[in-house]
Design a protein around this motif. Structure first.
Motif, PDB file in Angstrom:
ATOM      1  N   GLN A   6       0.832  -1.201   0.000  1.00  0.00           N
ATOM      2  CA  GLN A   6       0.000   0.000   0.000  1.00  0.00           C
ATOM      3  C   GLN A   6       0.869   1.254   0.000  1.00  0.00           C
ATOM      4  OE1 GLN A   6      -2.466   0.609   3.474  1.00  0.00           O
ATOM      5  NE2 GLN A   6      -3.995   1.733   2.282  1.00  0.00           N
ATOM      6  N   LEU A   7       1.973   1.215   0.777  1.00  0.00           N
ATOM      7  CA  LEU A   7       2.891   2.343   0.826  1.00  0.00           C
ATOM      8  C   LEU A   7       3.551   2.552  -0.542  1.00  0.00           C
ATOM      9  CD1 LEU A   7       3.990   4.414   2.868  1.00  0.00           C
ATOM     10  CD2 LEU A   7       5.909   2.861   3.288  1.00  0.00           C
ATOM     11  N   ALA A   8       3.906   1.436  -1.185  1.00  0.00           N
ATOM     12  CA  ALA A   8       4.513   1.527  -2.513  1.00  0.00           C
ATOM     13  C   ALA A   8       3.535   2.142  -3.514  1.00  0.00           C
ATOM     14  CB  ALA A   8       4.958   0.143  -2.979  1.00  0.00           C
ATOM     15  N   PHE A  11       3.417   5.814  -2.833  1.00  0.00           N
ATOM     16  CA  PHE A  11       4.650   6.423  -3.320  1.00  0.00           C
ATOM     17  C   PHE A  11       4.629   6.532  -4.845  1.00  0.00           C
ATOM     18  CE2 PHE A  11       9.047   6.150  -4.863  1.00  0.00           C
ATOM     19  CZ  PHE A  11       9.618   7.227  -4.185  1.00  0.00           C
ATOM     20  N   GLY A  12       4.111   5.502  -5.509  1.00  0.00           N
ATOM     21  CA  GLY A  12       4.033   5.524  -6.961  1.00  0.00           C
ATOM     22  C   GLY A  12       3.204   6.683  -7.475  1.00  0.00           C
ATOM     23  N   GLU A  13       2.187   7.062  -6.726  1.00  0.00           N
ATOM     24  CA  GLU A  13       1.356   8.192  -7.121  1.00  0.00           C
ATOM     25  C   GLU A  13       2.142   9.504  -7.081  1.00  0.00           C
ATOM     26  OE1 GLU A  13      -1.819   8.016  -4.356  1.00  0.00           O
ATOM     27  OE2 GLU A  13      -2.827   6.302  -5.308  1.00  0.00           O
ATOM     28  N   GLN A  37      14.720   7.114  -5.987  1.00  0.00           N
ATOM     29  CA  GLN A  37      14.859   5.745  -5.496  1.00  0.00           C
ATOM     30  C   GLN A  37      15.351   5.728  -4.050  1.00  0.00           C
ATOM     31  OE1 GLN A  37      13.807   3.035  -6.848  1.00  0.00           O
ATOM     32  NE2 GLN A  37      14.540   1.730  -5.164  1.00  0.00           N
ATOM     33  N   GLU A  38      16.289   6.614  -3.730  1.00  0.00           N
ATOM     34  CA  GLU A  38      16.773   6.705  -2.351  1.00  0.00           C
ATOM     35  C   GLU A  38      15.652   7.163  -1.420  1.00  0.00           C
ATOM     36  OE1 GLU A  38      19.071   6.680   1.075  1.00  0.00           O
ATOM     37  OE2 GLU A  38      19.375   5.691  -0.863  1.00  0.00           O
ATOM     38  N   LEU A  43      11.687   5.850   2.778  1.00  0.00           N
ATOM     39  CA  LEU A  43      10.283   5.731   3.126  1.00  0.00           C
ATOM     40  C   LEU A  43       9.958   4.321   3.602  1.00  0.00           C
ATOM     41  CD1 LEU A  43       7.333   6.789   3.160  1.00  0.00           C
ATOM     42  CD2 LEU A  43       7.194   6.104   0.741  1.00  0.00           C
ATOM     43  N   SER A  44      10.475   3.328   2.879  1.00  0.00           N
ATOM     44  CA  SER A  44      10.162   1.942   3.216  1.00  0.00           C
ATOM     45  C   SER A  44      10.708   1.538   4.574  1.00  0.00           C
ATOM     46  CB  SER A  44      10.711   1.006   2.135  1.00  0.00           C
ATOM     47  OG  SER A  44      12.126   1.037   2.098  1.00  0.00           O
ATOM     48  N   ARG A  45      11.676   2.288   5.082  1.00  0.00           N
ATOM     49  CA  ARG A  45      12.274   1.983   6.371  1.00  0.00           C
ATOM     50  C   ARG A  45      11.751   2.876   7.489  1.00  0.00           C
ATOM     51  NH1 ARG A  45      18.584   1.672   4.240  1.00  0.00           N
ATOM     52  NH2 ARG A  45      18.380  -0.296   3.054  1.00  0.00           N
TER      53      ARG A  45
END
Length: 309
Positions: A6-8, A11-13, A37-38, A43-45
């Motif tokens: 869901q977070l991805a 982020f894609g938006e 990308q960084e 964000l993922s962490r």
């Protein structure tokens, strides 16, 4: 895993917006992609469950990454013998479109482009000045948010913004190049000036070239690591004329295009692109020339079908 997916998606938006911000800050699509990308990795962490405005959070993170990249880039620059012009010339990745009838994809890219013109001016700013100018003046990011990014007080950030704006507006050449003409440019006339420039260079016509250039004309050439002899910043009509005569090639074909919306050409030799050149033409006179001649970067550029000259 569902939470990360869901977070991805969220982020894609935001990715196109973040890529646009990073590109305008860095002037490089590759560097912009690295920065975005960084941002995703960070964000993922992170725990952003309490973040109310994800777009603002991502803008802050991406901008800080870009600030670090700009500082690293500045630290690598060596000064020339006169201490004025950096030897490490870095031109932004240009958007090259057909001279007429750009397709929708090129039109979208042109909307995001830093522009070789504006980047000349932005390159004179310090990394913090560039951050505040781009974020505030081009993306309308609130000054308070920029202060957080830079780790400064809002008052200090406003002063920085004012100084950056004055440097952009006060740069005589930058003022000519960064502002759009008051009326729509006559591209046919501008391309004629550029064609006359190449005709004079091929003929070895020093006086003819001199007559096409503004006295304060500046030429920036980025040959990349494999062509250091090409890389230079040259100022003044006489100096630019001498360099144009030095690099003129009778076997080169010149294809009219638009480079970040300005008059430009793709120069090919035996069908292979050897440079992309953007010209700022004002009132029939060339005020600036930007030359990207880095073979590795030219290979990665999306070039339109080149017209026959």
């Amino acid at each position: 895993m569902a939470g990360l997916e869901q977070l991805a998606e969220r982020f894609g938006e935001q990715r196109p917006y973040l890529r646009s911000v990073a590109y305008r800050l860095l002037g490089s699509w590759d560097d912009a992609d690295d920065a975005v990308q960084e941002c995703w990795v960070r964000l993922s962490r992170s725990d952003v469950g309490e973040v109310l405005n994800l777009r603002a959070w991502l803008t802050t993170v991406t901008s800080r990454i870009c600030l670090d990249m700009l500082r690293a880039r500045a630290s690598r620059q060596e000064q020339s013998l006169d201490g004025d012009v950096p030897l490490d010339v870095h031109l932004p990745d240009p958007v090259v479109a057909p001279a007429t009838g750009a397709d929708p994809e090129h039109e979208a890219l042109l909307a995001d482009a830093v522009g070789l013109a504006l980047d000349v001016v932005l390159g004179t700013l310090s990394p913090p000045e560039r951050i505040v100018y781009v974020l505030h003046d081009l993306f309308a990011v609130p000054m308070a948010d920029i202060a957080v990014i830079l780790g400064r007080t809002p008052a200090a950030t406003k002063q920085l913004a004012s100084r950056a704006r004055q440097r952009v507006q006060g740069n005589a050449l930058g003022g000519v190049r960064a502002r759009q003409p008051a009326t729509a440019p006559d591209r046919t006339a501008d391309h004629a000036v550029v064609q006359a420039f190449f005709a004079a260079a091929r003929a070895g016509d020093f006086e003819g070239l001199l007559g096409l250039l503004a006295p304060e004309v500046i030429m920036r050439a980025d040959g990349g690591p494999s062509r250091p002899s090409v890389t230079a910043v040259v100022r003044g009509a006489a100096a630019v004329t001498r360099r144009a005569l030095m690099f003129a090639r009778p076997d080169a074909a010149v294809h009219p295009v638009l480079v970040d919306g300005e008059t430009g050409v793709v120069v090919t030799v035996a069908g292979t692109p050897v440079s992309v050149m953007g010209f700022a033409v004002r009132a029939g006179t060339v005020v600036a020339i930007d030359v990207l001649a880095d073979p590795a970067r030219l290979e990665r550029l999306r070039l339109p079908d080149l017209p026959v000259t």
